[in-house]
Design an enzyme around this catalytic site. Structure first.
Site, PDB file in Angstrom:
ATOM      1  N   LYS A   1       1.037  -1.168   0.073  1.00 43.97           N
ATOM      2  CA  LYS A   1      -0.070  -0.046   0.037  1.00 43.97           C
ATOM      3  C   LYS A   1       0.951   1.372   0.047  1.00 43.97           C
ATOM      4  O   LYS A   1       1.913   1.215   0.756  1.00 43.97           O
ATOM      5  CB  LYS A   1      -0.855  -0.057   1.124  1.00 43.97           C
ATOM      6  CG  LYS A   1      -1.828   1.022   1.387  1.00 43.97           C
ATOM      7  CD  LYS A   1      -2.502   0.806   2.662  1.00 43.97           C
ATOM      8  CE  LYS A   1      -4.089   1.870   2.792  1.00 43.97           C
ATOM      9  NZ  LYS A   1      -4.744   1.553   4.147  1.00 43.97           N
TER      10      LYS A   1
ATOM     11  N   SER B   1      -9.787   1.267   2.864  1.00 46.13           N
ATOM     12  CA  SER B   1      -9.014   2.266   2.191  1.00 46.13           C
ATOM     13  C   SER B   1      -7.737   1.360   1.491  1.00 46.13           C
ATOM     14  O   SER B   1      -7.168   1.921   0.442  1.00 46.13           O
ATOM     15  CB  SER B   1      -8.185   3.348   3.177  1.00 46.13           C
ATOM     16  OG  SER B   1      -7.290   2.681   4.129  1.00 46.13           O
TER      17      SER B   1
ATOM     18  N   SER C   1     -10.095  -1.148   7.157  1.00 45.97           N
ATOM     19  CA  SER C   1      -9.506  -0.835   5.805  1.00 45.97           C
ATOM     20  C   SER C   1      -8.657  -1.978   5.101  1.00 45.97           C
ATOM     21  O   SER C   1      -8.269  -1.998   4.000  1.00 45.97           O
ATOM     22  CB  SER C   1      -8.238   0.313   5.878  1.00 45.97           C
ATOM     23  OG  SER C   1      -9.216   1.469   5.839  1.00 45.97           O
TER      24      SER C   1
END
Lengths: 95, 498
Positions: free
Chosen positions: B81, B156, B180
């Site tokens: 990420k 997310s 997330s």
């Protein structure tokens, strides 16, 4: 208590956030709706309940006050948008 | 398995092939880079493809293997990420304010993956500063769900979940502050785990809400997750909330046995408005665990209904403080008119650099912490947080692991909730309590709805008992084949619906 445009402008200043006028009204409505939702906490009885700031029950770890990282100042300031050697340049602070 | 394309493999399958000398890390890297190149136009899981880095990592992994080295992730292609600091590789956190930022150091989890010989294929898309449930808040455009490119990947960590689902890597890392990791894992039909708060170092992870943020892995199977978690977990003195506890051998804990385990089903987690197909699939999964020998007990988590409200005071308050560092001085964007003073420079920089959701949360947090509102909002939320933690403590007196849905629905359509922040926040209604309590939780696929969209099962364990959730999830996967399904070639089947 509804959120006013004055409230939005005040907290935007505290947060050092510039906002366009159209954005102020949009955010006022959003904050009003979100705070209306979180107001359900008002009905929760928390008398005698200790607040949780953190879930891990650890003492603050201490270490020797000695630098352990290699000194590479040039690399550390490389990302700065405006600088002079290893000094960071900002707009004039004192009039 | 040799008939399958390497990009459809699990880590375990890839490792077997690497150890047999049938493939090399370099072959794998090329296969995954090619796959990424072909699916990225439709999926947009990645903000950056690190092609040169992947090839040099792969050559290094092959050299280490040639010298006799072995390891669970040696030569395995991974994605990070874009919230993890990576030395020499741009790290944006999905924000314009960090566009062009190149960190001078690696996050702890990145160092650990490098030492293990993992191969970095790319940095993945995310909601700006990890604030969102759909990855639509990225300043660089949304990620599409590989199962249906007209739908969101969840957020997310949507890019990390979609990259695994679409076969662009075999594992990825994300962060989970309110769901997330688990929500995008569920929406994308892959496995994801949020470990206990303090289990994985947050050093080098761009902070959103520091008392809630935790790093965790995505992969196709629970057994693969155990391998990645074993590599990234452990004490790090550079994160003062990193817990100095030994890391169990997670892979060894996967013995396929759930007989005698007590699995709790919290009645509050089957909420009104839940999609009937989601509820049916999760209840069927729980029945499957019963048939494997587990005891099912109903439990109560009565303060669940306050979790979203509590989170949306605590997390924005912490965010408003953490994001004060983006001031246009030390890194990232600076925006200022020629005659601007320092205050103008701060305000213009932050106006231009932050997107709508980040501004919303900074203002909400500043409001909750400001004079006159602190007791009514922030302190009250911290007390509610205690009640939510106590609920779990009581439930775990009656059971070993909790089983719940991950989310009330399957992946929603792109654009469906972007105009209604509150509706978006409620996507996290079943994941948020876990963060407030600091517990580990696993998401894994347990079915598909009539439209072919994945449904996720959540397994929650007591603090530092990741292996309990992993054991149950792995036993479920030994008895089922939901995790063996792969999405259609993205963009080919159901695309164009947006």
């Amino acid at each position: 208590m509804p959120v006013s445009l004055e409230d939005v402008r005040h907290i935007a200043l505290l947060a050092r956030l510039g906002l366009a006028p159209a954005e102020e009204e949009r955010l006022r409505r959003d904050l009003d709706s979100i705070l209306g939702y979180v107001a359900q906490l008002e009905s929760l009885d928390v008398s005698g309940v200790e607040p949780t700031a953190h879930v891990v029950d650890l003492p603050t770890p201490l270490r020797e006050d000695r630098a352990t990282n290699p000194e590479r100042p040039e690399e550390m300031v490389e990302n700065a948008p405006d600088r002079d050697r290893t000094f960071l340049r900002v707009p004039k602070i004192i009039e | 398995m040799s008939t399958k394309n390497p990009t459809d493999w699990t880590i375990a399958e890839a490792r077997k092939s690497l150890e047999a000398g049938e493939t090399s890390a370099l072959d794998l890297a090329r296969a995954f880079l090619d796959r990424a190149a072909s699916v990225e136009p439709a999926v947009h899981a990645l903000l950056e493809r690190t092609t040169d880095r992947a090839l040099s990592d792969a050559r290094a992994a092959d050299a280490r293997r040639a010298k006799g080295e072995r390891g669970p992730l040696l030569g395995i292609p991974v994605v990070l990420k874009d919230i993890f600091a990576t030395r020499g590789i741009p790290t944006t956190c999905g924000s314009r304010i960090l566009e062009g930022f190149v960190p001078p150091y690696d996050a702890d989890a990145v160092e650990r993956l490098s030492r293990a010989g993992a191969v970095l294929v790319g940095k993945s898309n995310l909601d700006e500063f990890a604030m969102g449930s759909s990855t639509e808040n990225s300043a660089f455009g949304p990620t599409a769900n590989p199962w249906d490119t007209g739908r969101v990947a969840g957020g997310s960590s949507g890019g990390s979940a979609a990259a695994v689902a679409a076969g662009e890597c075999l594992a990825s890392l994300g962060t989970d502050t309110g769901g997330s990791i688990r929500l995008p894992a569920s929406y994308c039909g892959v496995c994801g785990m949020k470990p206990t708060y303090g289990r994985v170092s947050r050093y080098g992870v761009i902070a959103y809400a520091s008392s809630l943020d935790q790093v965790g892995p995505f992969a196709r199977t629970v057994a693969d997750l155990a391998d990645v978690l074993g590599v990234i977990a452990g004490h790090d003195p550079r994160d003062s909330t990193s817990v100095p506890a030994p890391v169990p051998d997670y892979a060894a804990a996967l013995d396929g046995r759930v007989a005698g385990l007590r699995i709790g089903v919290p009645r509050e987690y089957f909420v009104p408005g839940m999609a009937p197909e989601v509820e049916a699939a999760v209840r069927e999964a729980i029945e499957r665990l019963r048939s494997l020998g587990a005891t099912i007990v109903e439990v109560g988590l009565p303060h669940t209904k306050y979790a979203v409200a509590t989170y949306y005071l605590v997390a924005p308050a912490e965010a408003s403080s953490n994001l004060a560092r983006y001031d246009g001085v030390r890194f990232g964007l600076r925006k200022a008119a020629a005659d601007a003073n320092l205050l103008d420079m701060y305000r213009e920089t932050r106006d231009a650099g932050f997107g709508a959701e980040v501004k919303r949360r900074i203002l909400l947090g500043t409001y909750a912490l400001s004079a006159g509102y602190y007791d009514a909002f922030y302190l009250k939320a911290q007390k509610a947080r205690t009640l939510i933690r106590d609920d779990f403590a009581k439930a775990f007196a009656e059971c070993d692991v909790l089983a719940t849905p991950v989310a009330p629905t399957v992946a929603f359509g792109l654009g469906e909730k972007t105009e209604d922040p509150l509706a978006m926040y409620l996507s996290d209604v079943l994941t948020i309590s876990v963060n407030l309590a600091g517990l580990p939780a696993l998401a894994l696929p347990c079915g598909f709805d009539g439209a072919g969209l994945p449904i996720g099962l959540q397994l929650i364990a007591p603090a530092f008992r990741e292996e309990a959730a992993l054991r149950v999830g792995d036993a479920f996967q030994r008895a089922t084949d939901w995790h063996e399904r792969r999405p259609p070639a993205p963009g080919a089947a159901k695309g164009g619906a947006r």
